[in-house]
Design a protein around this motif. Structure first.
Motif, PDB file in Angstrom:
ATOM      1  N   VAL B  37      39.529  37.741  36.003  1.00 13.99           N
ATOM      2  CA  VAL B  37      39.853  39.034  35.415  1.00 13.99           C
ATOM      3  C   VAL B  37      38.872  40.071  35.944  1.00 13.99           C
ATOM      4  O   VAL B  37      37.682  39.780  36.151  1.00 13.99           O
ATOM      5  CB  VAL B  37      39.812  38.983  33.868  1.00 13.99           C
ATOM      6  CG1 VAL B  37      38.436  38.564  33.344  1.00 13.99           C
ATOM      7  CG2 VAL B  37      40.234  40.306  33.255  1.00 13.99           C
ATOM      8  N   GLN B  38      39.403  41.254  36.198  1.00 11.63           N
ATOM      9  CA  GLN B  38      38.569  42.371  36.657  1.00 11.63           C
ATOM     10  C   GLN B  38      38.806  43.564  35.743  1.00 11.63           C
ATOM     11  O   GLN B  38      39.884  44.172  35.769  1.00 11.63           O
ATOM     12  CB  GLN B  38      38.895  42.728  38.106  1.00 11.63           C
ATOM     13  CG  GLN B  38      37.974  43.782  38.685  1.00 11.63           C
ATOM     14  CD  GLN B  38      38.274  44.078  40.156  1.00 11.63           C
ATOM     15  OE1 GLN B  38      39.427  44.069  40.573  1.00 11.63           O
ATOM     16  NE2 GLN B  38      37.244  44.321  40.933  1.00 11.63           N
ATOM     17  N   TYR B  39      37.819  43.883  34.931  1.00  5.78           N
ATOM     18  CA  TYR B  39      37.903  45.067  34.087  1.00  5.78           C
ATOM     19  C   TYR B  39      37.597  46.300  34.936  1.00  5.78           C
ATOM     20  O   TYR B  39      36.935  46.187  35.977  1.00  5.78           O
ATOM     21  CB  TYR B  39      36.941  44.943  32.910  1.00  5.78           C
ATOM     22  CG  TYR B  39      37.277  43.780  32.004  1.00  5.78           C
ATOM     23  CD1 TYR B  39      36.531  42.591  32.052  1.00  5.78           C
ATOM     24  CD2 TYR B  39      38.348  43.833  31.132  1.00  5.78           C
ATOM     25  CE1 TYR B  39      36.850  41.509  31.248  1.00  5.78           C
ATOM     26  CE2 TYR B  39      38.672  42.755  30.316  1.00  5.78           C
ATOM     27  CZ  TYR B  39      37.919  41.602  30.390  1.00  5.78           C
ATOM     28  OH  TYR B  39      38.242  40.532  29.596  1.00  5.78           O
ATOM     29  N   PRO B  40      38.041  47.463  34.515  1.00  5.51           N
ATOM     30  CA  PRO B  40      37.845  48.677  35.315  1.00  5.51           C
ATOM     31  C   PRO B  40      36.387  48.862  35.746  1.00  5.51           C
ATOM     32  O   PRO B  40      35.472  48.748  34.927  1.00  5.51           O
ATOM     33  CB  PRO B  40      38.312  49.784  34.373  1.00  5.51           C
ATOM     34  CG  PRO B  40      39.321  49.113  33.488  1.00  5.51           C
ATOM     35  CD  PRO B  40      38.809  47.714  33.291  1.00  5.51           C
ATOM     36  N   ASN B  41      36.220  49.108  37.020  1.00  6.11           N
ATOM     37  CA  ASN B  41      34.905  49.389  37.606  1.00  6.11           C
ATOM     38  C   ASN B  41      33.913  48.239  37.443  1.00  6.11           C
ATOM     39  O   ASN B  41      32.691  48.463  37.393  1.00  6.11           O
ATOM     40  CB  ASN B  41      34.311  50.663  37.004  1.00  6.11           C
ATOM     41  CG  ASN B  41      35.185  51.872  37.280  1.00  6.11           C
ATOM     42  OD1 ASN B  41      35.637  52.061  38.404  1.00  6.11           O
ATOM     43  ND2 ASN B  41      35.452  52.651  36.256  1.00  6.11           N
ATOM     44  N   GLN B  42      34.433  47.017  37.369  1.00 10.06           N
ATOM     45  CA  GLN B  42      33.553  45.866  37.261  1.00 10.06           C
ATOM     46  C   GLN B  42      33.916  44.818  38.308  1.00 10.06           C
ATOM     47  O   GLN B  42      34.941  44.924  38.988  1.00 10.06           O
ATOM     48  CB  GLN B  42      33.629  45.261  35.857  1.00 10.06           C
ATOM     49  CG  GLN B  42      33.105  46.175  34.758  1.00 10.06           C
ATOM     50  CD  GLN B  42      33.011  45.478  33.424  1.00 10.06           C
ATOM     51  OE1 GLN B  42      32.840  44.258  33.344  1.00 10.06           O
ATOM     52  NE2 GLN B  42      33.102  46.244  32.353  1.00 10.06           N
ATOM     53  N   GLY B  43      33.070  43.804  38.440  1.00 16.70           N
ATOM     54  CA  GLY B  43      33.340  42.690  39.341  1.00 16.70           C
ATOM     55  C   GLY B  43      34.307  41.711  38.711  1.00 16.70           C
ATOM     56  O   GLY B  43      34.918  41.988  37.682  1.00 16.70           O
ATOM     57  N   LEU B  44      34.449  40.550  39.323  1.00 14.15           N
ATOM     58  CA  LEU B  44      35.390  39.536  38.849  1.00 14.15           C
ATOM     59  C   LEU B  44      34.699  38.547  37.922  1.00 14.15           C
ATOM     60  O   LEU B  44      33.573  38.126  38.168  1.00 14.15           O
ATOM     61  CB  LEU B  44      35.986  38.764  40.032  1.00 14.15           C
ATOM     62  CG  LEU B  44      37.247  39.346  40.632  1.00 14.15           C
ATOM     63  CD1 LEU B  44      36.923  40.612  41.384  1.00 14.15           C
ATOM     64  CD2 LEU B  44      37.923  38.340  41.533  1.00 14.15           C
ATOM     65  N   GLN B  45      35.420  38.164  36.881  1.00 14.32           N
ATOM     66  CA  GLN B  45      34.923  37.184  35.920  1.00 14.32           C
ATOM     67  C   GLN B  45      35.902  36.021  35.870  1.00 14.32           C
ATOM     68  O   GLN B  45      37.110  36.225  35.764  1.00 14.32           O
ATOM     69  CB  GLN B  45      34.778  37.818  34.539  1.00 14.32           C
ATOM     70  CG  GLN B  45      34.259  36.884  33.466  1.00 14.32           C
ATOM     71  CD  GLN B  45      34.160  37.551  32.108  1.00 14.32           C
ATOM     72  OE1 GLN B  45      34.595  38.676  31.915  1.00 14.32           O
ATOM     73  NE2 GLN B  45      33.574  36.858  31.148  1.00 14.32           N
ATOM     74  N   LEU B  46      35.382  34.805  35.944  1.00  9.22           N
ATOM     75  CA  LEU B  46      36.244  33.631  35.906  1.00  9.22           C
ATOM     76  C   LEU B  46      36.788  33.427  34.496  1.00  9.22           C
ATOM     77  O   LEU B  46      36.028  33.330  33.533  1.00  9.22           O
ATOM     78  CB  LEU B  46      35.460  32.396  36.351  1.00  9.22           C
ATOM     79  CG  LEU B  46      36.219  31.071  36.356  1.00  9.22           C
ATOM     80  CD1 LEU B  46      37.332  31.091  37.407  1.00  9.22           C
ATOM     81  CD2 LEU B  46      35.260  29.915  36.631  1.00  9.22           C
ATOM     82  N   LEU B  47      38.117  33.347  34.390  1.00  8.06           N
ATOM     83  CA  LEU B  47      38.769  33.072  33.104  1.00  8.06           C
ATOM     84  C   LEU B  47      38.895  31.577  32.872  1.00  8.06           C
ATOM     85  O   LEU B  47      38.592  31.075  31.795  1.00  8.06           O
ATOM     86  CB  LEU B  47      40.168  33.686  33.081  1.00  8.06           C
ATOM     87  CG  LEU B  47      40.356  35.121  32.635  1.00  8.06           C
ATOM     88  CD1 LEU B  47      41.821  35.494  32.747  1.00  8.06           C
ATOM     89  CD2 LEU B  47      39.841  35.346  31.234  1.00  8.06           C
ATOM     90  N   LEU B  48      39.404  30.886  33.878  1.00  3.76           N
ATOM     91  CA  LEU B  48      39.610  29.448  33.771  1.00  3.76           C
ATOM     92  C   LEU B  48      39.877  28.884  35.164  1.00  3.76           C
ATOM     93  O   LEU B  48      40.138  29.633  36.108  1.00  3.76           O
ATOM     94  CB  LEU B  48      40.771  29.121  32.826  1.00  3.76           C
ATOM     95  CG  LEU B  48      42.081  29.873  32.987  1.00  3.76           C
ATOM     96  CD1 LEU B  48      42.921  29.314  34.120  1.00  3.76           C
ATOM     97  CD2 LEU B  48      42.882  29.851  31.681  1.00  3.76           C
ATOM     98  N   LYS B  49      39.832  27.557  35.245  1.00  4.89           N
ATOM     99  CA  LYS B  49      40.046  26.896  36.515  1.00  4.89           C
ATOM    100  C   LYS B  49      40.680  25.534  36.288  1.00  4.89           C
ATOM    101  O   LYS B  49      40.440  24.880  35.262  1.00  4.89           O
ATOM    102  CB  LYS B  49      38.736  26.743  37.286  1.00  4.89           C
ATOM    103  CG  LYS B  49      37.694  25.923  36.544  1.00  4.89           C
ATOM    104  CD  LYS B  49      36.344  25.974  37.233  1.00  4.89           C
ATOM    105  CE  LYS B  49      35.302  25.208  36.416  1.00  4.89           C
ATOM    106  NZ  LYS B  49      33.928  25.377  36.948  1.00  4.89           N
ATOM    107  N   TYR B  50      41.486  25.119  37.257  1.00  6.01           N
ATOM    108  CA  TYR B  50      42.023  23.769  37.278  1.00  6.01           C
ATOM    109  C   TYR B  50      41.466  23.062  38.505  1.00  6.01           C
ATOM    110  O   TYR B  50      41.668  23.505  39.634  1.00  6.01           O
ATOM    111  CB  TYR B  50      43.556  23.768  37.339  1.00  6.01           C
ATOM    112  CG  TYR B  50      44.103  22.383  37.568  1.00  6.01           C
ATOM    113  CD1 TYR B  50      44.465  21.961  38.841  1.00  6.01           C
ATOM    114  CD2 TYR B  50      44.198  21.466  36.523  1.00  6.01           C
ATOM    115  CE1 TYR B  50      44.921  20.676  39.067  1.00  6.01           C
ATOM    116  CE2 TYR B  50      44.650  20.189  36.739  1.00  6.01           C
ATOM    117  CZ  TYR B  50      45.005  19.785  38.011  1.00  6.01           C
ATOM    118  OH  TYR B  50      45.443  18.510  38.236  1.00  6.01           O
TER     119      TYR B  50
END
Lengths: 114, 113
Positions: B37-50
């Motif tokens: 997920v990328q919130y406005p004006n921010q970097g990427l954050q991992l939500l989940l992974k398989y």
């Protein structure tokens, strides 16, 4: 997971100049990755940087335009050279700090070239 | 080489409604799958992974995704969204044994009151 400090967070640069972006990781990592995110687009991998060897560039990206340094296992820089307005993007570094599946991203550098 | 298709560029939804963001991938080998997920004006954050194991993966902020190998899909779901979930969501894939991620074009989730 690894914590990445990326700077600068944003910059406005004149065309024809160069900007160096820094990424510092709080732990030693084997591979660091540099991505570009053009306005309204997804992320595109620029290159993979391993410590002690030349970076590996993806198709469409060349070392003369995007030189990368990787002096140790916690630090890397990406330089955007001879900039044009088309280089206006967000540039992000990433590491695989936990082995496969532990990708962490820096907060990004928002570059505007005028 | 692998590829990722996110079928919806934008998904508008009302607060407290359920949502599904679709992701399909293509690869000739086994893969790992991710949602960021990328919130406005921010970097990427991992939500989940398989990576392996159970095909239903639970992540942060109440999100979950189900890996369907026969459908080559990895759709993201949340039973009740909040205004704060408004963000860009990226599906990504990497081939097992290889570290590079390939991203989809992203889906903008727009949550309104």
């Amino acid at each position: 997971s690894a914590v990445i400090s990326q700077k600068p967070s944003r910059d406005i640069c004149q065309r024809g100049t160069s900007l160096t972006i820094q990424c510092q990781v709080d732990s030693q990592v084997t591979m660091m990755f540099w991505y570009r995110q053009q306005p309204g687009q997804s992320l595109t991998l620029i290159a993979t940087a391993n410590q002690g060897s030349e970076a590996t560039y993806e198709s469409g990206f060349v070392i003369d335009k995007f030189p990368i340094s990787r002096p140790n296992l916690t630090f890397s820089t990406l330089t955007v050279s001879n900039m044009s307005p088309e280089d206006s993007s967000i540039y992000l570094c990433s590491v695989d700090g936990q082995g496969i599946g532990g990708y962490t991203f820096g907060s990004g550098t928002r570059l505007t070239v005028v | 080489a692998q590829s990722v298709t996110q079928l919806d560029s934008q998904v508008p939804v009302f607060e407290e409604a359920p949502v599904e963001l679709r992701c399909n991938y293509s690869s000739s080998v086994s893969v790992y799958l991710f949602w960021y997920v990328q919130y406005p004006n921010q970097g990427l954050q991992l939500l989940l992974k398989y990576l392996s194991g159970s095909t239903l993966v639970k992540g942060i902020n109440g999100f979950e995704a189900e890996f369907n190998k026969s459908q080559t899909s990895f759709h993201l779901r949340k039973p009740s969204v909040h205004i704060s979930d408004t963000a860009e969501y990226f599906c990504a894939v990497s081939e097992q044994g290889y570290s590079t991620l390939t991203f989809g074009k992203g889906t903008m989730l727009l949550v309104s009151p």
